[in-house]
Every structure is written in structure tokens, then in C-alpha cells.
Motif scaffolding. Sequence first.
Motif, PDB file in Angstrom:
ATOM      1  N   UNK A  54       0.736  -1.272   0.115  1.00  9.95           N
ATOM      2  CA  UNK A  54      -0.034  -0.073  -0.060  1.00  9.95           C
ATOM      3  C   UNK A  54       0.996   1.172  -0.018  1.00  9.95           C
ATOM      4  N   UNK A  55       0.492   2.177  -0.728  1.00  9.68           N
ATOM      5  CA  UNK A  55       1.248   3.421  -0.804  1.00  9.68           C
ATOM      6  C   UNK A  55       0.171   4.809  -0.202  1.00  9.68           C
ATOM      7  N   UNK A  56       0.849   5.719   0.307  1.00 11.02           N
ATOM      8  CA  UNK A  56       0.153   6.831   0.953  1.00 11.02           C
ATOM      9  C   UNK A  56       0.775   8.187   0.519  1.00 11.02           C
ATOM     10  N   UNK A  57       0.006   9.123   0.498  1.00  9.61           N
ATOM     11  CA  UNK A  57       0.613  10.568   0.020  1.00  9.61           C
ATOM     12  C   UNK A  57      -0.298  11.690   0.675  1.00  9.61           C
ATOM     13  N   UNK A  58       0.403  12.677   0.921  1.00  7.88           N
ATOM     14  CA  UNK A  58      -0.570  13.709   1.613  1.00  7.88           C
ATOM     15  C   UNK A  58      -1.775  14.030   0.629  1.00  7.88           C
ATOM     16  N   UNK A  67      -5.262  17.199   6.622  1.00 12.02           N
ATOM     17  CA  UNK A  67      -5.384  16.344   7.825  1.00 12.02           C
ATOM     18  C   UNK A  67      -4.935  14.920   6.843  1.00 12.02           C
ATOM     19  N   UNK A  68      -5.333  14.508   5.737  1.00 11.89           N
ATOM     20  CA  UNK A  68      -5.744  13.330   5.143  1.00 11.89           C
ATOM     21  C   UNK A  68      -4.350  12.896   4.604  1.00 11.89           C
ATOM     22  N   UNK A  69      -4.259  11.606   4.519  1.00  8.73           N
ATOM     23  CA  UNK A  69      -3.307  10.822   3.640  1.00  8.73           C
ATOM     24  C   UNK A  69      -3.959  10.052   2.565  1.00  8.73           C
ATOM     25  N   UNK A  70      -3.802  10.073   1.483  1.00 10.93           N
ATOM     26  CA  UNK A  70      -4.601   9.378   0.528  1.00 10.93           C
ATOM     27  C   UNK A  70      -3.847   7.973   0.196  1.00 10.93           C
ATOM     28  N   UNK A  71      -4.611   6.906   0.206  1.00 10.83           N
ATOM     29  CA  UNK A  71      -4.192   5.633   0.285  1.00 10.83           C
ATOM     30  C   UNK A  71      -4.347   4.987  -0.934  1.00 10.83           C
ATOM     31  N   UNK A  72      -3.581   4.054  -1.546  1.00 12.74           N
ATOM     32  CA  UNK A  72      -3.813   3.313  -2.607  1.00 12.74           C
ATOM     33  C   UNK A  72      -2.969   2.158  -2.669  1.00 12.74           C
ATOM     34  N   UNK A  73      -3.463   0.981  -3.588  1.00 18.02           N
ATOM     35  CA  UNK A  73      -2.481  -0.164  -3.503  1.00 18.02           C
ATOM     36  C   UNK A  73      -1.437   0.087  -4.521  1.00 18.02           C
ATOM     37  N   UNK A  74      -0.345  -0.554  -4.239  1.00 22.44           N
ATOM     38  CA  UNK A  74       0.929  -0.734  -5.219  1.00 22.44           C
ATOM     39  C   UNK A  74       0.467  -1.788  -6.168  1.00 22.44           C
TER      40      UNK A  74
END
Lengths: 146, 146
Positions: free
Chosen positions: B88-92, B98-105
Amino acid sequence: MTVDVADVPGPYRLEDQVGFMLRLANQRHMAIFTERMGGELTAVQFSTLVRLSEVDGPISQNALGRLVGMDAATTKGVLARLMARDLVKMEKSQTDKRRYMLSTTQAGRDLIAKLMPLACQITEETLAPLTAKERASLLRLLAKLY
Amino acid sequence: MTVDVADVPGPYRLEDQVGFMLRLANQRHMAIFTERMGGELTAVQFSTLVRLSEVDGPISQNALGRLVGMDAATTKGVLARLMARDLVKMEKSQTDKRRYMLSTTQAGRDLIAKLMPLACQITEETLAPLTAKERASLLRLLAKLY
DNA sequence: GAAGTTTTGTATGTATGCAAATATATTTGC
DNA sequence: GCAAATATATTTGCATACATACAAAACTTC
């Protein structure tokens, strides 16, 4: 030539997986239990205390754990917390020097008696969405799974 | 004057309590899951990764947690372990600081694809004691409980 | 009775799961 | 436009739950 709809697997939906639904249903019940019990005892502690009072004779730690469905490591922690509150007492076995024989204290039995009506209400609230027949059916199916 | 048997409560038996049976059934399933998955992913990690790939768009940590039935604290730990393995990867988030947006690698999607057949086998093995009708019934009843 | 196996209890590390408290950022109500 | 309510993420502490490894005692088998 026709194809039976039941044989077509379809996409993998999390909501159709027993494991996922078991976890959610269990979570819901735990939330009800914790809220209703108001921190008196956890569900596992309650189960352990009830079982110990049922057998009503000295029993070893591991044997009690098996009756409640806990492994040895978990059992040790649960019993340590129950003993710290004087709900359970333990003494060395004379015949088997490995064993501690466990039994409930009067305080333990008193607490169970006090909490029993609450436990029934918790079961009732958890099963509230189901009819009497559905409740019996659910218990029967769950019993088959383990 | 007669008494309806269903109205006589009877003794409190642990085996008749939904909570107790839910816990045991869940334990049995978890044992099957852990053994079959061979340490690749835990059940919660698998659920989380599947959900994240389903929504297939950047999603916040808390929002994903709610879709899997985890609270914020649990979600953080699960995602930390998935990110440590580059599944999983995360970016601001640009719009909400406030949020980190998540997505699969890609590795995450590849792993799901690889494990999917295994997950189906796990469900099958868990439900092995039940007929097709009983399986559908169980899922329907569990869905009502939460 | 010695050897091998099982049982019992313990300890450690990892992974959920929740409560409660905190900090920051956003949204809502007025 | 500003105060109050909400949402997001984090941290800490506690309680299961299991894998694994270990030591001591008991049992089995020969």
C-alpha cells in the motif's frame, strides 16, 4: 445446454465471506457486551468465571482454558487478571507438582450471580434483529463450524 | 393452566450464548486462515487490501478503516504493516491537509490476485460442515446482527 | 527403570481491537 | 466571519489471541 446459476462463482465480495461476517458480528456483540457490563468483566473473563463455577471443583489452568476455548498463553493472562481481583484462587496440586488447581472465590460466585441477568440481556440485545426460529438456527449453524 | 416450554428460561449454558459461539466459530476460521495463508497476510490485512483495491481510488485512512470495520487505532497499525511491505502507498492529500490518501501498489494488487484462490478455499474449508442452504442461511443471519 | 512422548505452566513477540486523550484541520451554525 | 461541532490522524494503555520456544513433571513403552 444450460448453466446452473449456483455454479457461476461471480466476483469475490467481502460481504459474502463467512470470515468477514463472523468478525463483524463478533465485534458488534463485543461492543454490546462491553457497554452493558460497564467494565465489570470482559466477555472472556465472564466466560472463564462461569466455566470455573460450573465445574465447581479444582481444575488445572490448561484444562480450564480448553473448556473456554483459550490457548495456554491467553489463559494465563486471563486468570492472572481474575486472581488479581480475588475472583479466582489457585493452589499447588499435591499429586501433580506441575499443576495449580483453580477454583472460584465467594466474591467470584457473587459477581457471577450479580452479572448473570446482565449477560442474558446482552444475549437478548445481540439477537434482537432475529426471530426465535432464526436465533435457534444461528446457534445450530455456529455450533457446526468448530 | 399450562406453561409454554419456550417461556421457561432454563439454566445459563455457555454453549447457548451467541457471543460464546461467535467467538469459537471465529477462532476456528482464523486458525484455518492462518494455516492456509502460511503467513503471507493476516485475515484483517487481506480484507483491508481487498477493500482498498475495490474502491480503487485514493481514500483516507479512517474511511478505509470504516469500510473494513476497524477503528482508527487498529487501522493505523494494519496499514503501517501493509506499507512496510510496499503493498500500500500513501501520499498527503492536497485538498485536506489532515488526510493521507491511500492506494494499492502493483505489488499489492499482484499479491491479492495470487491469494484470491486461497481465500476462496479458506471460505470453503470453514463452511465445509454446512450444506449450500445452510451457508446462505448463516450469511443472511450474520448480516442481520451488525 | 531408562528412553521417548505428552502435559503443564511460563515467557516472548506479533497482531488485532477498543477506550481515552491529544492535536490539527475542516465544516457548520449563527 | 467566527465560534462550535466534526473529522482526521496519532498515541498510549489494556485485553485477547496465537506462534514459538522452553523447563519441569508425568506418563508410556519397552
